[in-house]
Design a protein around this motif. Sequence first.
Motif, PDB file in Angstrom:
ATOM      1  N   GLY A   1       0.783  -1.228   0.000  1.00 44.19           N
ATOM      2  CA  GLY A   1       0.000   0.000   0.000  1.00 44.19           C
ATOM      3  C   GLY A   1       0.812   1.273   0.000  1.00 44.19           C
ATOM      4  O   GLY A   1       0.267   2.364   0.216  1.00 44.19           O
ATOM      5  N   LEU A   2       2.126   1.173  -0.251  1.00 48.43           N
ATOM      6  CA  LEU A   2       2.977   2.360  -0.307  1.00 48.43           C
ATOM      7  C   LEU A   2       3.141   2.820  -1.750  1.00 48.43           C
ATOM      8  O   LEU A   2       3.091   2.020  -2.682  1.00 48.43           O
ATOM      9  CB  LEU A   2       4.347   2.079   0.311  1.00 48.43           C
ATOM     10  CG  LEU A   2       4.353   1.650   1.778  1.00 48.43           C
ATOM     11  CD1 LEU A   2       5.791   1.472   2.264  1.00 48.43           C
ATOM     12  CD2 LEU A   2       3.628   2.676   2.647  1.00 48.43           C
ATOM     13  N   ASP A   3       3.350   4.108  -1.910  1.00 50.71           N
ATOM     14  CA  ASP A   3       3.531   4.673  -3.239  1.00 50.71           C
ATOM     15  C   ASP A   3       4.972   4.433  -3.684  1.00 50.71           C
ATOM     16  O   ASP A   3       5.904   5.063  -3.177  1.00 50.71           O
ATOM     17  CB  ASP A   3       3.215   6.170  -3.221  1.00 50.71           C
ATOM     18  CG  ASP A   3       3.269   6.786  -4.616  1.00 50.71           C
ATOM     19  OD1 ASP A   3       3.564   6.051  -5.582  1.00 50.71           O
ATOM     20  OD2 ASP A   3       3.047   8.012  -4.737  1.00 50.71           O
ATOM     21  N   ALA A   4       5.166   3.525  -4.620  1.00 54.06           N
ATOM     22  CA  ALA A   4       6.511   3.181  -5.070  1.00 54.06           C
ATOM     23  C   ALA A   4       7.197   4.359  -5.751  1.00 54.06           C
ATOM     24  O   ALA A   4       8.431   4.423  -5.802  1.00 54.06           O
ATOM     25  CB  ALA A   4       6.451   1.993  -6.028  1.00 54.06           C
ATOM     26  N   ARG A   5       6.398   5.308  -6.248  1.00 53.93           N
ATOM     27  CA  ARG A   5       7.013   6.460  -6.927  1.00 53.93           C
ATOM     28  C   ARG A   5       7.741   7.370  -5.955  1.00 53.93           C
ATOM     29  O   ARG A   5       8.530   8.224  -6.370  1.00 53.93           O
ATOM     30  CB  ARG A   5       5.929   7.245  -7.669  1.00 53.93           C
ATOM     31  CG  ARG A   5       5.298   6.477  -8.840  1.00 53.93           C
ATOM     32  CD  ARG A   5       4.095   7.184  -9.400  1.00 53.93           C
ATOM     33  NE  ARG A   5       3.033   7.298  -8.397  1.00 53.93           N
ATOM     34  CZ  ARG A   5       1.862   7.883  -8.603  1.00 53.93           C
ATOM     35  NH1 ARG A   5       1.599   8.397  -9.796  1.00 53.93           N
ATOM     36  NH2 ARG A   5       0.957   7.940  -7.655  1.00 53.93           N
TER      37      ARG A   5
END
Length: 291
Positions: A168-172
Amino acid sequence: MSPPEKPVRRVLSALWKPALLLLVLALPLRGWALTYAPLPMYNPDKVVAETRPLLDYLSRESRRDIRIQYLESNAEVVRAFVEDRIDLAEVGPLPYLALREAAPHARALLFFLEEGGSEAYTCALVAPFDGASSVAQLAEHLPLSLAVPQRLSTCGPPAAAWMLHAAGLDARAAAFSVLGHHEAVALAVARAEFPAGTMKTLVARRYHHLGVRVLAETPPLPVFALVVNTRTLPQDLIHALQEALLRAPAEERARWVLGRHGFAPVSASSYEPLEGMLKVLESKATDFLSP
């Protein structure tokens, strides 16, 4: 010279040229030399030494010299295939998908089996022992700096981004520091120089005693493959190389490092798990060729 000697000399002169030709034709011929690119690793001399026994065997079986061309990165291997500068290479799953996109004449021929005959491995997202205990806790370190082996590495940015996304983390929001090889990532994470990093799970387990903690793993991914250049190698030679490796006796392979555990034919479906990961990330393999 006496008269009887002249006809004898003429007869011998007439005979030696055809005899010499037959002798030359009877000699075993060696074809043109093949060029092999080993896996880019932290110690080129070690890689070459570990690769040479396998190539010596293939050289004897194919009656062709095989020279090694060491390239510094997976991206260079892809470019060398595109430019037809290499005939054979050991290639991981992500670089192979990049090859399929950039150089369709590259074909994965055989898998290099891992210990126990396994055709798969996983990548791990790791943290220092006194750091995050879950992927979700890495949110406390945003913007996140991650250590990876290479940019075009299966256990590099794609694996890291996929595991972050799965939690659920933003890989960007992650920035990647390329350290060159898996062992360098393990040591940097153990020293807490980075809050996290990615590498083969097998490597992470070897460094567990130094405080490297596995937070997450990818699905099983295909092992490394012997990739051939179908534009520079004739089909009969490709088949001969394949058959030579598949029939290599165990006592011969026992002296090898690369290829010691045997080989298996490549199935296109083997790459579907990685293709699925890239689809989740809305990326292509060639997206990781350059920063």
